[in-house]
Design a protein around this motif. Structure first.
Motif, PDB file in Angstrom:
ATOM      1  N   THR A  42       0.821  -1.211   0.000  1.00 50.57           N
ATOM      2  CA  THR A  42       0.000   0.000   0.000  1.00 50.57           C
ATOM      3  C   THR A  42       0.857   1.264   0.000  1.00 50.57           C
ATOM      4  OG1 THR A  42      -1.835   1.097   1.128  1.00 50.57           O
ATOM      5  CG2 THR A  42      -0.186   0.075   2.524  1.00 50.57           C
ATOM      6  N   VAL A  65      -2.250   7.796   0.780  1.00 54.08           N
ATOM      7  CA  VAL A  65      -3.623   8.012   1.222  1.00 54.08           C
ATOM      8  C   VAL A  65      -4.012   9.427   0.807  1.00 54.08           C
ATOM      9  CG1 VAL A  65      -5.171   8.192   3.194  1.00 54.08           C
ATOM     10  CG2 VAL A  65      -3.389   6.441   3.170  1.00 54.08           C
ATOM     11  N   GLY A  73     -10.509  12.746  -0.510  1.00 51.97           N
ATOM     12  CA  GLY A  73     -11.299  13.200  -1.646  1.00 51.97           C
ATOM     13  C   GLY A  73     -12.259  14.310  -1.270  1.00 51.97           C
ATOM     14  N   ASP A  84     -15.276  14.278  -1.506  1.00 48.34           N
ATOM     15  CA  ASP A  84     -16.490  13.671  -0.957  1.00 48.34           C
ATOM     16  C   ASP A  84     -16.329  13.274   0.503  1.00 48.34           C
ATOM     17  OD1 ASP A  84     -14.671  11.665  -1.315  1.00 48.34           O
ATOM     18  OD2 ASP A  84     -15.943  10.412  -2.592  1.00 48.34           O
ATOM     19  N   LYS A 100     -14.214  11.105   1.631  1.00 47.32           N
ATOM     20  CA  LYS A 100     -13.719   9.741   1.739  1.00 47.32           C
ATOM     21  C   LYS A 100     -12.202   9.712   1.570  1.00 47.32           C
ATOM     22  CE  LYS A 100     -17.969   7.692  -0.115  1.00 47.32           C
ATOM     23  NZ  LYS A 100     -18.561   6.843  -1.186  1.00 47.32           N
ATOM     24  N   LEU A 101     -11.586   8.645   2.073  1.00 43.93           N
ATOM     25  CA  LEU A 101     -10.155   8.441   1.915  1.00 43.93           C
ATOM     26  C   LEU A 101      -9.912   7.430   0.798  1.00 43.93           C
ATOM     27  CD1 LEU A 101      -9.000   8.173   5.634  1.00 43.93           C
ATOM     28  CD2 LEU A 101      -8.886  10.171   4.142  1.00 43.93           C
ATOM     29  N   TYR A 102      -8.949   7.730  -0.053  1.00 38.74           N
ATOM     30  CA  TYR A 102      -8.593   6.843  -1.155  1.00 38.74           C
ATOM     31  C   TYR A 102      -7.130   6.441  -1.007  1.00 38.74           C
ATOM     32  CZ  TYR A 102     -12.924   8.451  -3.327  1.00 38.74           C
ATOM     33  OH  TYR A 102     -14.246   8.734  -3.581  1.00 38.74           O
ATOM     34  N   PHE A 103      -6.832   5.180  -1.311  1.00 42.08           N
ATOM     35  CA  PHE A 103      -5.442   4.735  -1.295  1.00 42.08           C
ATOM     36  C   PHE A 103      -5.279   3.637  -2.330  1.00 42.08           C
ATOM     37  CE2 PHE A 103      -7.718   2.285   1.903  1.00 42.08           C
ATOM     38  CZ  PHE A 103      -7.343   0.981   1.640  1.00 42.08           C
ATOM     39  N   ASN A 104      -4.048   3.402  -2.733  1.00 39.82           N
ATOM     40  CA  ASN A 104      -3.788   2.352  -3.713  1.00 39.82           C
ATOM     41  C   ASN A 104      -3.057   1.189  -3.054  1.00 39.82           C
ATOM     42  OD1 ASN A 104      -1.288   3.529  -3.345  1.00 39.82           O
ATOM     43  ND2 ASN A 104      -1.020   4.152  -5.457  1.00 39.82           N
ATOM     44  N   GLN A 105      -3.115   0.047  -3.710  1.00 39.62           N
ATOM     45  CA  GLN A 105      -2.509  -1.172  -3.184  1.00 39.62           C
ATOM     46  C   GLN A 105      -1.824  -1.894  -4.328  1.00 39.62           C
ATOM     47  OE1 GLN A 105      -1.948  -2.707  -0.411  1.00 39.62           O
ATOM     48  NE2 GLN A 105      -1.480  -4.771  -1.110  1.00 39.62           N
ATOM     49  N   ASP A 120     -12.587  -3.291   8.076  1.00 36.59           N
ATOM     50  CA  ASP A 120     -12.743  -1.919   8.546  1.00 36.59           C
ATOM     51  C   ASP A 120     -13.426  -1.876   9.912  1.00 36.59           C
ATOM     52  OD1 ASP A 120     -15.467  -2.295   8.155  1.00 36.59           O
ATOM     53  OD2 ASP A 120     -15.588  -1.042   6.365  1.00 36.59           O
TER      54      ASP A 120
END
Length: 219
Positions: free
Chosen positions: A162, A165, A168, A170, A172-177, A186
């Motif tokens: 990962t 982080v 956004g 909106d 919300k939190l976005y992250f890549n993997q 969660d």
């Protein structure tokens, strides 16, 4: 007048198994740009930071950097890796101040960071850690908090896991993997799987098979 300015953040060389911090200025001076209207300058250099793995810019224009001096077999930094904050205090276009926000024995080449208000999310496999700078003094000290926000990412001290982080619009939190796979639960108890043909045999560390064909489409 140059219409666009490009800042080269840092060039850091890794030689053998040791991270060697060298000045990037000779490299910058030798770069050639195809567009004469562009200019490239060096914004931050060692010793303000060492072997950066990721960075984020906060609302005040400061740059927060995760360092990976202890990446893989290079264990040259006792006390764990660091998160540092870089600033251009005199507004001349060059960073002149570096503050160590935290040095944590648990941090071993963290690969991502996101700064949202006074909360700093650091991607340190198998976790995403959330530090809260309660007094907003850019130093993790007494009264500040540290908690594991999410866990279950596979690939310790590994750049296939990962990373950043991002908050956004909106809320919300976005992250890549990466392709190491993950099994994340969660706060509401909902479990998410990230399959991987890179690690496709599972193992005792997670107790499930990474091969995405074994769970694709399941709820």
């Amino acid at each position: 007048m140059k219409r666009t300015f490009l800042n080269l953040f840092l060039i850091n060389l890794i030689t053998g198994i040791c991270a060697v911090a060298l000045s990037a200025q000779p490299v910058v001076s030798g770069l050639k740009l195809a567009d004469p209207e562009l200019e490239i300058t060096l914004w931050a250099d060692s010793p303000l930071l060492a072997n950066p793995t990721n960075f984020d810019v906060d609302a005040s224009g400061r740059i927060w950097v995760t360092e990976g001096v202890n990446y893989r077999r290079s264990k040259t930094r006792g006390g764990g890796d660091q998160v540092v904050v870089l600033e251009d205090t005199d507004l001349d276009g060059v960073a002149d101040k570096s503050t160590v926000f935290v040095q944590d024995p648990y941090l071993v080449a963290p690969m991502g960071i996101g700064v949202i208000g006074n909360q700093i999310y650091v991607s340190q496999t198998p976790d995403i850690i959330r530090y809260t700078d309660v007094n907003r003094n850019l130093v993790f000290d007494e009264g500040d908090t540290r908690e594991v926000f999410l866990t279950g990412f596979i690939g310790s001290n590994h750049d296939h896991s990962t990373h950043s982080v991002i908050g956004g619009p909106d809320g919300k939190l976005y992250f890549n993997q990466g392709n190491c796979g993950a099994k994340i639960t969660d706060g509401d108890g909902k479990t998410f799987y990230v399959g991987s043909f890179y690690y496709n045999k599972g193992g005792p560390q997670v107790g499930w098979n990474f091969n995405p064909t074994t769970f694709a489409g399941k709820q």
